[in-house]
Design an enzyme around this catalytic site. Structure first.
Site, PDB file in Angstrom:
ATOM      1  N   GLU A 169       0.818  -1.220   0.000  1.00  0.00           N
ATOM      2  CA  GLU A 169       0.000   0.000   0.000  1.00  0.00           C
ATOM      3  C   GLU A 169       0.852   1.271   0.000  1.00  0.00           C
ATOM      4  OE1 GLU A 169      -2.680  -0.621   3.295  1.00  0.00           O
ATOM      5  OE2 GLU A 169      -3.463  -2.470   2.430  1.00  0.00           O
ATOM      6  N   ASN A 210       2.013  -4.998  -3.176  1.00  0.00           N
ATOM      7  CA  ASN A 210       0.613  -5.330  -2.932  1.00  0.00           C
ATOM      8  C   ASN A 210      -0.162  -4.048  -2.648  1.00  0.00           C
ATOM      9  OD1 ASN A 210      -1.391  -7.443  -2.302  1.00  0.00           O
ATOM     10  ND2 ASN A 210      -1.216  -6.764  -0.172  1.00  0.00           N
ATOM     11  N   HIS A 246     -10.358  -6.127  -2.244  1.00  0.00           N
ATOM     12  CA  HIS A 246     -11.411  -5.838  -1.245  1.00  0.00           C
ATOM     13  C   HIS A 246     -12.547  -5.135  -1.984  1.00  0.00           C
ATOM     14  CE1 HIS A 246      -9.127  -7.208   2.166  1.00  0.00           C
ATOM     15  NE2 HIS A 246      -8.093  -6.471   1.778  1.00  0.00           N
ATOM     16  N   GLU A 275      -6.226 -10.607  -1.341  1.00  0.00           N
ATOM     17  CA  GLU A 275      -7.043 -10.393  -0.136  1.00  0.00           C
ATOM     18  C   GLU A 275      -8.520 -10.305  -0.501  1.00  0.00           C
ATOM     19  OE1 GLU A 275      -5.544  -7.081   2.194  1.00  0.00           O
ATOM     20  OE2 GLU A 275      -3.457  -7.600   1.749  1.00  0.00           O
ATOM     21  N   ASP A 277     -12.296 -10.191  -0.835  1.00  0.00           N
ATOM     22  CA  ASP A 277     -13.588 -10.317  -0.173  1.00  0.00           C
ATOM     23  C   ASP A 277     -14.555  -9.363  -0.861  1.00  0.00           C
ATOM     24  OD1 ASP A 277     -12.681  -7.924   1.029  1.00  0.00           O
ATOM     25  OD2 ASP A 277     -12.445  -8.819   3.009  1.00  0.00           O
TER      26      ASP A 277
HETATM   27  O1  9MR Z   1      -7.724  -8.167   8.301  1.00  0.00           O
HETATM   28  C1  9MR Z   1      -6.764  -7.385   8.981  1.00  0.00           C
HETATM   29  C2  9MR Z   1      -7.354  -6.913  10.291  1.00  0.00           C
HETATM   30  O2  9MR Z   1      -7.573  -8.011  11.168  1.00  0.00           O
HETATM   31  C3  9MR Z   1      -6.443  -5.902  10.914  1.00  0.00           C
HETATM   32  O3  9MR Z   1      -7.072  -5.352  12.050  1.00  0.00           O
HETATM   33  C4  9MR Z   1      -6.119  -4.818   9.911  1.00  0.00           C
HETATM   34  C5  9MR Z   1      -5.203  -3.787  10.500  1.00  0.00           C
HETATM   35  O4  9MR Z   1      -4.932  -2.783   9.589  1.00  0.00           O
HETATM   36  O5  9MR Z   1      -5.527  -5.396   8.780  1.00  0.00           O
HETATM   37  C6  9MR Z   1      -6.383  -6.226   8.125  1.00  0.00           C
HETATM   38  O6  9MR Z   1      -5.805  -6.717   6.951  1.00  0.00           O
HETATM   39  C7  9MR Z   1      -5.438  -5.739   6.002  1.00  0.00           C
HETATM   40  C8  9MR Z   1      -4.231  -6.270   5.284  1.00  0.00           C
HETATM   41  O7  9MR Z   1      -3.229  -6.580   6.202  1.00  0.00           O
HETATM   42  C9  9MR Z   1      -3.726  -5.278   4.258  1.00  0.00           C
HETATM   43  N1  9MR Z   1      -4.756  -4.905   3.355  1.00  0.00           N
HETATM   44  C10 9MR Z   1      -6.019  -4.481   3.943  1.00  0.00           C
HETATM   45  C11 9MR Z   1      -6.501  -5.512   4.937  1.00  0.00           C
HETATM   46  C12 9MR Z   1      -7.849  -5.103   5.498  1.00  0.00           C
HETATM   47  O8  9MR Z   1      -7.734  -3.946   6.233  1.00  0.00           O
END
Ligand code: 9MR
Length: 565
Positions: A169, A210, A246, A275, A277
């Site tokens: 990101e 990513n 997402h 990722e 969903d």
């Molecule tokens: O799913 C993850 C969640 O449990 C955490 O609290 C969060 C913290 O920022 O991160 C989420 O996963 C993220 C991933 O690591 C990077 N891309 C976005 C995902 C959703 O926020």
């Protein structure tokens, strides 16, 4: 251009217990199109046949504590990403103080289940401890190198660990570099450095960049494209591009996903959906499930269409554990299993797009007709029966056999995809009972048919006969045995035959046809009528009869044998 989507990084909302309870009751729906886990071909089998992986993001707590979670995790997926356990705050919460417990747990699970691990994520602006964020440029670069070297190095010789998100990101929505502490302290060079440190620590792992909202062709994905092109031109080891995926149904599907993947692939990198969903606005409805399922289908189809797409990771798999409701309070239900681990239409969509034919079918086929026997010899018999019907389709039949004319237990002796079956290897002059039952593709099994009793012949030559008998119909007070089939099993003609059978106590003959039946004690004796005693070798004739019985009794006449006096 795809419509702008809401950032996935809106501040997480903290819920009070009361809020959560209120949400639970608001969301408590009658179960929609969810059903017990389908007996479908697992996603991992289907994906592997297409040369792709299908994975999920694992949360450490249910992976340790919930059997239902583990079962789906190992059955359906051949790839795992740690949802949080490999992030900086989890692995190196303070300088050079390491905690690999969650990371090891996930890697060990993957090794045990023959799954690939994608490491997530080395250099990110989020979930990175304050001690890193406050460092000056030189110390920050050193901290980054140490972190990558130690974490990547730990799993470098583990063949399960196949790839890493090296930077995550790094762009704003408009395509400029994200104004993160990394960028603000080190400038964009932190990206190339991170890849080089990772390559040094594990020369074999695929190294990925990513991001989210880069699924379609837009300013952000084009900035990423340009960066990847430029890094590779400088021999920076970028092997792979991750599209997080997402998605949210209210923003529309990025219909140029495949095209976007293809342009990255043309740069020589592997691409993957990292990722996935698909969140919907609450409340959940079947119409929204259907739209969501279509999005999943579209993503799978895009990956299948692009050779360089290595596979798809879903960000979790059950609505029980999803980041979505915590971040977007009126959105959720983003995953292919509901919170009770029942499959949703999204699961069916993924399975189908991967080439499976799941049907979420729980309806068993109808019971097959009572088998009839023909070609009885001293060692074999051919059975045939009336087909079952099924809402989806009968995939085959099991043939069950019990010894003798009563008692014993039925065991499966074969299967058939047609409505007949030949059993062999039987003993001469011996009685057997046969039943059949039907199966469908989802593994649903019908009730077993009524039994037919078969007595093999004596194995000699000359006159001889065999008999099979079927229960045509029965009710609480009686039954009809029809047909009783008498076959000349010998090599010469016969002119008469006698069939004997056992009538359970309280059973009384109330009708008969095509034979002359007398009953004495518990034994019925049927002789041919004057028009059906003569049988050429191999020729058969039939007769039948009706019996009354106590309404509490569901036994039937049994023990049929044939003789030729
Ligand atoms: O799913 C993850 C969640 O449990 C955490 O609290 C969060 C913290 O920022 O991160 C989420 O996963 C993220 C991933 O690591 C990077 N891309 C976005 C995902 C959703 O926020």
């Amino acid at each position: 251009m795809t419509p702008p989507r809401v950032s996935v990084h809106r501040a997480r909302r903290r819920f009070t217990a009361l809020t959560v309870l209120a949400l639970v009751s608001t969301f408590a729906l009658p179960v929609l199109s969810a059903s017990p886990a389908a007996a479908a071909t697992p996603l991992r089998t289907l994906a592997a046949a297409k040369g792709k992986f299908i994975g999920f993001a694992a949360a450490t707590s249910p992976l340790a504590n919930e059997a239902a979670y583990r079962t789906i995790a190992q059955t359906e997926f051949n790839q795992i990403t740690a949802e949080n356990a490999m992030k900086w705050d989890a692995t190196e919460p303070s300088d050079n103080s390491w905690n690999f417990s969650g990371a090891d747990q996930i890697v060990n699970f993957a090794v045990a289940n023959n799954q690939a691990v994608h490491g997530h994520t080395l250099v990110w602006h989020s979930q990175t401890p304050g001690w890193v964020q406050g460092l000056g440029a030189t110390a920050m670069r050193t901290a980054m190198q140490d972190h990558i070297t130690t974490l990547v190095g730990r799993y470098a010789s583990n063949t399960a660990l196949q790839s890493w998100d090296v930077v995550n990101e790094v762009f704003e929505e408009n395509g400029s570099f994200r104004s993160s502490f990394w960028y603000n302290t080190l400038g964009q060079s932190f990206i190339a450095d991170a890849f080089r440190y990772a390559r040094a620590a594990d020369p074999d792992a695929k190294l990925c960049i990513n991001d989210y909202n880069v699924e379609g062709i837009n300013a952000k994905s084009t900035a990423m494209y340009n960066l990847v092109q430029s890094l590779r031109a400088q021999n920076v080891p970028v092997d792979c591009v991750g599209f997080q995926g997402h998605l949210a149904t209210q923003y529309g599907f990025p219909s140029d996903l495949q095209q976007n993947m293809a342009r990255f692939a043309a740069l020589g990198v592997q691409v993957r959906v990292t990722e996935l969903d698909v969140r919907i606005l609450t409340p959940r409805t079947s119409a929204k499930d259907t739209v969501q399922a279509q999005y999943y289908t579209n993503v799978v189809n895009a990956c299948l269409a692009v050779t360089a797409c290595a596979g798809i990771t879903i960000w979790g798999f059950t609505d029980k554990y999803s980041w979505v409701p915590d971040t977007f309070p009126s959105e959720g239900f983003a995953l292919p299993y509901d919170s009770s681990y029942a499959v949703k239409p999204a699961y069916t969509a993924i399975n189908t797009a991967l080439g499976g034919s799941p049907n979420n079918d729980t309806q068993a086929p109808t019971t097959p007709g009572t088998p009839t026997a023909s070609g009885v010899t001293s060692s074999g018999v051919t059975l045939s029966w009336t087909a079952s019907t099924d809402n989806v389709g009968v995939s085959g039949y099991d043939i069950l056999r019990a010894p003798g004319t009563s008692g014993g237990s039925f065991a499966q002796v074969g299967t058939s995809t047609t409505t007949s079956f030949s059993d062999t290897g039987l003993s001469a002059s011996t009685s057997y009972r046969y039943q059949v039952r039907a199966r469908d593709a989802a593994g649903n099994v019908s009730a077993a048919s009524s039994a037919v009793t078969v007595t093999t012949t004596g194995g000699g030559t000359g006159g001889g006969c065999s008999v099979t008998a079927a229960v045509q119909t029965q009710w609480s007070g009686g039954y009809v045995i029809q047909p009783v089939t008498v076959t000349n099993t010998g090599t010469s003609a016969i002119s008469s035959w006698t069939v004997t059978f056992t009538l359970p106590s309280g059973h009384a003959l109330v009708g008969q046809w095509n034979g002359v039946i007398t009953v004495s004690g518990g034994t019925g004796t049927a002789k041919n009528a004057n028009y059906n005693g003569a049988l050429a070798p191999g020729q058969s004739t039939t007769f039948g009869f009706q019996v009354s019985r106590p309404s509490s009794d569901n036994s039937t006449a049994s023990g049929f044998t044939c003789a030729t006096p």
